[in-house]
Design an enzyme around this catalytic site. Structure first.
Site, mmCIF file in Angstrom:
data_model
loop_
_atom_site.group_PDB
_atom_site.id
_atom_site.type_symbol
_atom_site.label_atom_id
_atom_site.label_comp_id
_atom_site.label_asym_id
_atom_site.label_seq_id
_atom_site.Cartn_x
_atom_site.Cartn_y
_atom_site.Cartn_z
ATOM 1 N N CYS B 113 5.308 113.744 61.253
ATOM 2 C CA CYS B 113 6.327 114.473 61.888
ATOM 3 C C CYS B 113 7.305 113.405 62.363
ATOM 4 C CB CYS B 113 5.878 115.199 63.153
ATOM 5 S SG CYS B 113 7.421 115.840 63.946
ATOM 6 N N CYS B 116 8.767 114.412 66.218
ATOM 7 C CA CYS B 116 7.995 114.184 67.616
ATOM 8 C C CYS B 116 6.982 114.078 67.016
ATOM 9 C CB CYS B 116 8.460 115.116 68.435
ATOM 10 S SG CYS B 116 8.380 116.907 67.683
ATOM 11 N N SER B 117 6.069 115.067 66.977
ATOM 12 C CA SER B 117 4.779 115.154 66.849
ATOM 13 C C SER B 117 4.021 116.410 66.427
ATOM 14 C CB SER B 117 3.999 114.692 68.232
ATOM 15 O OG SER B 117 4.316 115.531 69.127
ATOM 16 N N CYS B 118 4.857 117.023 65.837
ATOM 17 C CA CYS B 118 4.199 118.498 65.321
ATOM 18 C C CYS B 118 3.227 117.979 64.345
ATOM 19 C CB CYS B 118 5.351 118.999 64.426
ATOM 20 S SG CYS B 118 6.781 119.471 65.331
#
Lengths: 111, 217
Positions: B113, B116-118
Protein backbone atom coordinates in the site's frame (compact mmCIF):
# COMPACT_ATOMS: atom_id res chain seq x y z
CA UNK A 1 18.82 3.53 1.36
CA UNK A 2 17.25 1.71 4.25
CA UNK A 3 16.53 -1.90 3.54
CA UNK A 4 13.35 -3.73 4.32
CA UNK A 5 14.00 -6.39 6.86
CA UNK A 6 11.74 -8.42 9.02
CA UNK A 7 12.49 -8.90 12.68
CA UNK A 8 12.96 -12.53 13.60
CA UNK A 9 10.59 -12.36 16.55
CA UNK A 10 6.85 -12.63 16.31
CA UNK A 11 5.37 -9.17 16.46
CA UNK A 12 2.53 -8.42 18.86
CA UNK A 13 -0.58 -7.01 17.21
CA UNK A 14 -0.39 -3.84 19.31
CA UNK A 15 2.66 -2.79 21.25
CA UNK A 16 0.80 -0.65 23.76
CA UNK A 17 -2.86 -0.46 24.78
CA UNK A 18 -3.31 3.09 23.44
CA UNK A 19 -2.56 1.82 19.93
CA UNK A 20 -5.41 -0.67 20.19
CA UNK A 21 -7.71 2.09 21.51
CA UNK A 22 -6.81 4.44 18.65
CA UNK A 23 -7.25 1.62 16.16
CA UNK A 24 -10.69 0.76 17.51
CA UNK A 25 -11.84 4.39 17.62
CA UNK A 26 -11.06 5.02 13.95
CA UNK A 27 -12.78 1.83 12.87
CA UNK A 28 -15.83 2.42 15.06
CA UNK A 29 -16.23 5.90 13.55
CA UNK A 30 -15.90 4.50 10.01
CA UNK A 31 -18.47 1.79 10.81
CA UNK A 32 -20.87 4.44 12.06
CA UNK A 33 -20.39 6.46 8.88
CA UNK A 34 -18.82 9.57 10.47
CA UNK A 35 -16.17 9.26 7.79
CA UNK A 36 -15.55 6.78 4.99
CA UNK A 37 -12.75 4.25 4.69
CA UNK A 38 -11.48 6.26 1.73
CA UNK A 39 -11.42 9.50 3.75
CA UNK A 40 -9.59 7.63 6.47
CA UNK A 41 -6.94 6.24 4.10
CA UNK A 42 -6.39 9.72 2.65
CA UNK A 43 -6.10 11.30 6.11
CA UNK A 44 -3.66 8.63 7.30
CA UNK A 45 -1.62 8.88 4.10
CA UNK A 46 -1.47 12.67 4.43
CA UNK A 47 -0.36 12.39 8.06
CA UNK A 48 2.39 9.93 7.14
CA UNK A 49 3.64 12.28 4.38
CA UNK A 50 3.52 15.24 6.78
CA UNK A 51 5.53 13.34 9.39
CA UNK A 52 8.01 12.18 6.76
CA UNK A 53 8.47 15.77 5.56
CA UNK A 54 9.11 16.78 9.18
CA UNK A 55 11.90 14.23 9.48
CA UNK A 56 10.12 11.13 10.80
CA UNK A 57 12.12 8.08 9.66
CA UNK A 58 8.80 6.37 8.86
CA UNK A 59 10.08 2.90 9.56
CA UNK A 60 6.69 1.68 10.69
CA UNK A 61 7.56 2.08 14.38
CA UNK A 62 5.78 5.43 14.61
CA UNK A 63 2.82 4.22 12.60
CA UNK A 64 0.26 4.51 15.41
CA UNK A 65 1.45 8.04 16.20
CA UNK A 66 0.46 8.93 12.63
CA UNK A 67 -2.74 6.96 13.09
CA UNK A 68 -3.64 9.02 16.18
CA UNK A 69 -2.71 12.31 14.51
CA UNK A 70 -4.96 11.44 11.54
CA UNK A 71 -7.76 10.48 13.91
CA UNK A 72 -7.50 13.74 15.86
CA UNK A 73 -7.42 15.77 12.68
CA UNK A 74 -10.40 14.00 11.14
CA UNK A 75 -12.41 14.26 14.38
CA UNK A 76 -11.69 17.99 14.46
CA UNK A 77 -12.53 18.48 10.74
CA UNK A 78 -15.81 16.63 11.17
CA UNK A 79 -16.65 18.50 14.37
CA UNK A 80 -16.77 15.28 16.40
CA UNK A 81 -14.16 16.46 18.91
CA UNK A 82 -12.27 19.71 18.54
CA UNK A 83 -8.58 20.02 19.31
CA UNK A 84 -9.13 22.41 22.21
CA UNK A 85 -11.73 20.07 23.72
CA UNK A 86 -9.35 17.11 23.54
CA UNK A 87 -6.48 19.12 25.01
CA UNK A 88 -8.68 20.29 27.88
CA UNK A 89 -9.88 16.77 28.52
CA UNK A 90 -6.28 15.52 28.58
CA UNK A 91 -5.44 18.03 31.31
CA UNK A 92 -8.53 16.93 33.25
CA UNK A 93 -7.38 13.32 33.06
CA UNK A 94 -3.87 14.30 34.11
CA UNK A 95 -5.25 16.11 37.16
CA UNK A 96 -7.47 13.14 37.95
CA UNK A 97 -4.49 10.77 37.90
CA UNK A 98 -2.46 13.05 40.13
CA UNK A 99 -5.36 13.36 42.60
CA UNK A 100 -6.07 9.62 42.80
CA UNK A 101 -4.23 7.61 45.46
CA UNK A 102 -2.15 4.83 43.95
CA UNK A 103 -4.14 1.66 43.39
CA UNK A 104 -7.54 3.40 43.34
CA UNK A 105 -9.57 3.65 40.13
CA UNK A 106 -8.96 6.90 38.28
CA UNK A 107 -12.09 8.87 37.49
CA UNK A 108 -12.69 12.39 36.22
CA UNK A 109 -14.70 12.90 39.42
CA UNK A 110 -11.45 12.67 41.40
CA UNK A 111 -10.07 15.98 40.19
CA UNK B 1 0.08 15.39 52.01
CA UNK B 2 2.04 18.65 52.47
CA UNK B 3 4.43 19.31 49.62
CA UNK B 4 7.19 20.62 51.81
CA UNK B 5 9.60 17.71 52.02
CA UNK B 6 12.35 17.16 49.47
CA UNK B 7 11.05 13.66 48.82
CA UNK B 8 7.47 14.42 47.90
CA UNK B 9 8.11 13.71 44.23
CA UNK B 10 9.22 10.23 45.11
CA UNK B 11 6.21 9.27 47.18
CA UNK B 12 3.83 7.50 44.83
CA UNK B 13 1.16 6.60 47.39
CA UNK B 14 -0.80 9.83 47.22
CA UNK B 15 -1.26 9.91 43.47
CA UNK B 16 -1.29 7.78 40.36
CA UNK B 17 1.33 8.37 37.71
CA UNK B 18 -0.46 9.71 34.59
CA UNK B 19 0.05 7.70 31.40
CA UNK B 20 2.30 8.96 28.60
CA UNK B 21 1.15 12.02 26.65
CA UNK B 22 0.17 9.94 23.66
CA UNK B 23 -1.87 7.54 25.81
CA UNK B 24 -3.52 10.51 27.50
CA UNK B 25 -4.49 11.95 24.09
CA UNK B 26 -6.20 8.70 23.08
CA UNK B 27 -7.92 8.36 26.44
CA UNK B 28 -9.20 11.93 26.16
CA UNK B 29 -10.51 11.51 22.63
CA UNK B 30 -12.11 8.20 23.57
CA UNK B 31 -13.81 9.56 26.67
CA UNK B 32 -15.15 12.57 24.75
CA UNK B 33 -16.51 10.46 21.89
CA UNK B 34 -18.15 8.04 24.34
CA UNK B 35 -19.62 10.91 26.36
CA UNK B 36 -21.12 12.39 23.19
CA UNK B 37 -22.61 9.02 22.30
CA UNK B 38 -20.64 8.82 19.04
CA UNK B 39 -18.98 5.52 19.89
CA UNK B 40 -19.98 2.68 22.15
CA UNK B 41 -17.41 1.24 24.60
CA UNK B 42 -18.62 -2.33 23.95
CA UNK B 43 -18.03 -1.84 20.21
CA UNK B 44 -14.50 -0.63 20.89
CA UNK B 45 -13.76 -3.66 23.07
CA UNK B 46 -15.16 -6.00 20.45
CA UNK B 47 -13.02 -4.43 17.71
CA UNK B 48 -9.82 -4.81 19.73
CA UNK B 49 -10.69 -8.37 20.69
CA UNK B 50 -11.38 -9.25 17.07
CA UNK B 51 -8.03 -7.96 15.81
CA UNK B 52 -6.02 -9.27 18.75
CA UNK B 53 -7.49 -12.74 18.85
CA UNK B 54 -9.73 -13.65 15.95
CA UNK B 55 -8.31 -12.45 12.68
CA UNK B 56 -4.84 -13.19 11.46
CA UNK B 57 -2.88 -15.18 8.91
CA UNK B 58 -4.50 -18.37 10.19
CA UNK B 59 -7.57 -17.30 8.20
CA UNK B 60 -5.63 -16.74 4.98
CA UNK B 61 -3.85 -20.09 5.39
CA UNK B 62 -7.20 -21.88 5.30
CA UNK B 63 -8.21 -20.02 2.13
CA UNK B 64 -4.94 -20.84 0.36
CA UNK B 65 -4.87 -24.51 1.38
CA UNK B 66 -8.40 -24.97 0.13
CA UNK B 67 -7.54 -23.24 -3.16
CA UNK B 68 -4.65 -25.68 -3.55
CA UNK B 69 -6.84 -28.73 -3.04
CA UNK B 70 -10.18 -27.73 -4.54
CA UNK B 71 -10.25 -26.45 -8.16
CA UNK B 72 -13.85 -25.27 -7.84
CA UNK B 73 -12.97 -23.22 -4.79
CA UNK B 74 -9.95 -21.79 -6.61
CA UNK B 75 -12.21 -20.68 -9.44
CA UNK B 76 -14.68 -19.20 -6.96
CA UNK B 77 -11.84 -17.14 -5.44
CA UNK B 78 -11.10 -15.74 -8.88
CA UNK B 79 -14.74 -15.00 -9.66
CA UNK B 80 -15.87 -13.60 -6.31
CA UNK B 81 -13.20 -13.56 -3.64
CA UNK B 82 -15.43 -11.86 -1.06
CA UNK B 83 -17.99 -14.67 -1.26
CA UNK B 84 -15.40 -17.48 -1.40
CA UNK B 85 -13.55 -16.11 1.63
CA UNK B 86 -16.88 -15.50 3.35
CA UNK B 87 -17.58 -19.22 3.00
CA UNK B 88 -15.25 -19.70 6.00
CA UNK B 89 -17.21 -17.09 7.94
CA UNK B 90 -14.44 -14.52 7.35
CA UNK B 91 -16.39 -11.34 6.68
CA UNK B 92 -14.63 -8.19 5.59
CA UNK B 93 -15.69 -4.68 6.39
CA UNK B 94 -18.32 -3.06 4.28
CA UNK B 95 -16.98 -1.61 1.04
CA UNK B 96 -13.83 -3.69 1.02
CA UNK B 97 -13.37 -5.65 -2.13
CA UNK B 98 -11.03 -8.64 -1.96
CA UNK B 99 -9.04 -9.79 -4.96
CA UNK B 100 -6.99 -13.00 -5.01
CA UNK B 101 -3.92 -13.01 -7.24
CA UNK B 102 -2.27 -16.33 -8.05
CA UNK B 103 1.41 -16.96 -8.36
CA UNK B 104 2.57 -19.31 -11.10
CA UNK B 105 5.77 -20.44 -12.78
CA UNK B 106 5.91 -17.26 -14.87
CA UNK B 107 4.25 -14.68 -12.64
CA UNK B 108 4.83 -13.57 -9.08
CA UNK B 109 2.53 -11.17 -7.24
CA UNK B 110 3.54 -8.68 -4.58
CA UNK B 111 1.18 -6.56 -2.46
CA UNK B 112 1.90 -3.10 -1.07
CA UNK B 113 0.00 0.00 0.00
CA UNK B 114 1.96 3.01 -1.21
CA UNK B 115 -0.38 5.50 0.47
CA UNK B 116 -0.62 4.15 4.01
CA UNK B 117 -1.19 0.56 5.10
CA UNK B 118 -4.29 -0.87 3.42
CA UNK B 119 -4.10 -4.61 3.95
CA UNK B 120 -6.46 -7.61 3.70
CA UNK B 121 -7.29 -7.61 7.42
CA UNK B 122 -9.98 -10.25 7.12
CA UNK B 123 -7.52 -12.90 6.04
CA UNK B 124 -4.18 -11.62 7.38
CA UNK B 125 -5.00 -9.59 10.50
CA UNK B 126 -3.01 -6.39 11.02
CA UNK B 127 0.06 -5.68 8.90
CA UNK B 128 3.62 -6.23 10.17
CA UNK B 129 5.75 -3.17 10.93
CA UNK B 130 7.86 -3.46 7.76
CA UNK B 131 4.73 -3.39 5.57
CA UNK B 132 3.95 0.06 7.01
CA UNK B 133 7.51 1.38 6.57
CA UNK B 134 8.51 3.96 3.97
CA UNK B 135 11.25 1.77 2.43
CA UNK B 136 8.82 -1.05 1.70
CA UNK B 137 6.05 1.25 0.49
CA UNK B 138 8.29 2.99 -2.02
CA UNK B 139 10.69 0.22 -3.00
CA UNK B 140 8.09 -2.49 -3.56
CA UNK B 141 7.06 -0.46 -6.61
CA UNK B 142 10.45 0.94 -7.71
CA UNK B 143 12.52 -2.20 -7.14
CA UNK B 144 10.34 -5.22 -6.40
CA UNK B 145 13.08 -7.69 -7.33
CA UNK B 146 15.46 -6.04 -4.87
CA UNK B 147 12.85 -6.11 -2.08
CA UNK B 148 12.13 -9.77 -2.75
CA UNK B 149 15.85 -10.58 -2.62
CA UNK B 150 16.03 -8.99 0.84
CA UNK B 151 13.39 -11.45 1.98
CA UNK B 152 15.52 -14.22 0.49
CA UNK B 153 13.22 -14.65 -2.48
CA UNK B 154 15.17 -14.87 -5.71
CA UNK B 155 13.12 -15.34 -8.84
CA UNK B 156 14.29 -16.34 -12.30
CA UNK B 157 14.76 -13.29 -14.52
CA UNK B 158 11.96 -14.41 -16.83
CA UNK B 159 9.38 -14.46 -14.02
CA UNK B 160 7.18 -11.40 -14.28
CA UNK B 161 6.60 -9.53 -11.02
CA UNK B 162 3.20 -7.90 -10.64
CA UNK B 163 2.91 -5.29 -7.90
CA UNK B 164 -0.56 -4.58 -6.54
CA UNK B 165 -1.14 -1.27 -4.78
CA UNK B 166 -3.89 -1.70 -2.18
CA UNK B 167 -6.48 0.94 -1.50
CA UNK B 168 -9.26 1.36 1.03
CA UNK B 169 -11.56 -0.40 -1.45
CA UNK B 170 -9.30 -3.03 -3.03
CA UNK B 171 -7.38 -5.52 -0.90
CA UNK B 172 -5.21 -8.24 -2.39
CA UNK B 173 -4.39 -11.72 -1.18
CA UNK B 174 -1.61 -13.62 -2.90
CA UNK B 175 -2.20 -17.31 -3.50
CA UNK B 176 1.35 -18.68 -3.48
CA UNK B 177 2.37 -21.62 -5.63
CA UNK B 178 1.73 -25.00 -4.06
CA UNK B 179 5.13 -26.41 -3.13
CA UNK B 180 6.46 -29.50 -4.91
CA UNK B 181 6.39 -32.77 -3.05
CA UNK B 182 3.00 -32.21 -1.44
CA UNK B 183 0.94 -34.53 -3.62
CA UNK B 184 -1.81 -36.16 -1.63
CA UNK B 185 -1.50 -33.76 1.33
CA UNK B 186 -4.72 -32.69 3.00
CA UNK B 187 -5.72 -29.04 3.30
CA UNK B 188 -4.87 -29.18 7.03
CA UNK B 189 -1.37 -30.42 6.28
CA UNK B 190 -0.88 -27.83 3.55
CA UNK B 191 -1.88 -24.95 5.82
CA UNK B 192 1.39 -25.40 7.68
CA UNK B 193 3.30 -24.46 4.53
CA UNK B 194 1.46 -21.16 4.05
CA UNK B 195 3.04 -18.14 5.74
CA UNK B 196 1.85 -14.59 6.17
CA UNK B 197 4.72 -13.36 4.02
CA UNK B 198 3.86 -15.77 1.24
CA UNK B 199 0.34 -14.30 1.17
CA UNK B 200 1.77 -10.76 0.89
CA UNK B 201 4.04 -12.10 -1.84
CA UNK B 202 7.45 -11.33 -0.36
CA UNK B 203 8.23 -15.03 0.04
CA UNK B 204 7.21 -18.36 -1.40
CA UNK B 205 5.29 -20.92 0.62
CA UNK B 206 7.44 -23.24 2.72
CA UNK B 207 8.71 -26.46 1.23
CA UNK B 208 8.03 -29.76 3.03
CA UNK B 209 11.74 -29.84 3.97
CA UNK B 210 11.32 -26.49 5.81
CA UNK B 211 8.79 -28.10 8.15
CA UNK B 212 11.34 -30.74 9.12
CA UNK B 213 13.86 -27.95 9.78
CA UNK B 214 11.30 -26.04 11.90
CA UNK B 215 10.66 -29.17 13.94
CA UNK B 216 14.38 -29.70 14.53
CA UNK B 217 14.83 -26.17 15.88
Amino acid sequence: MTTVSEPAFCEPVFEEPWQAQAFALANALIDKGFFSAEEWAQALGAEIRRAQAAGDPDTGETYYNHWLAALERLCADKGLALGAEVARRAEEWRDAYLATPHGKPVSLRNR
Amino acid sequence: MPHDGPDHDHDHRDHTEPPSDVALRVKSLESLLIEKGLVDPATLDALVDRYEHHVGPQNGKKVVARAWTDPDYRQWLQDDANAAIGDFGFKGRQGEHMVCVENGPKAHNLVVCTLCSCYPWTVLGLPPVWYKSAPYRSRAVADPRGVLAEFGTVLDPDVEIRVWDSTSEMRYLVIPERPAGTEGWTAEQLERLVTRNSMIGVEKAKAPADLAKDAAE
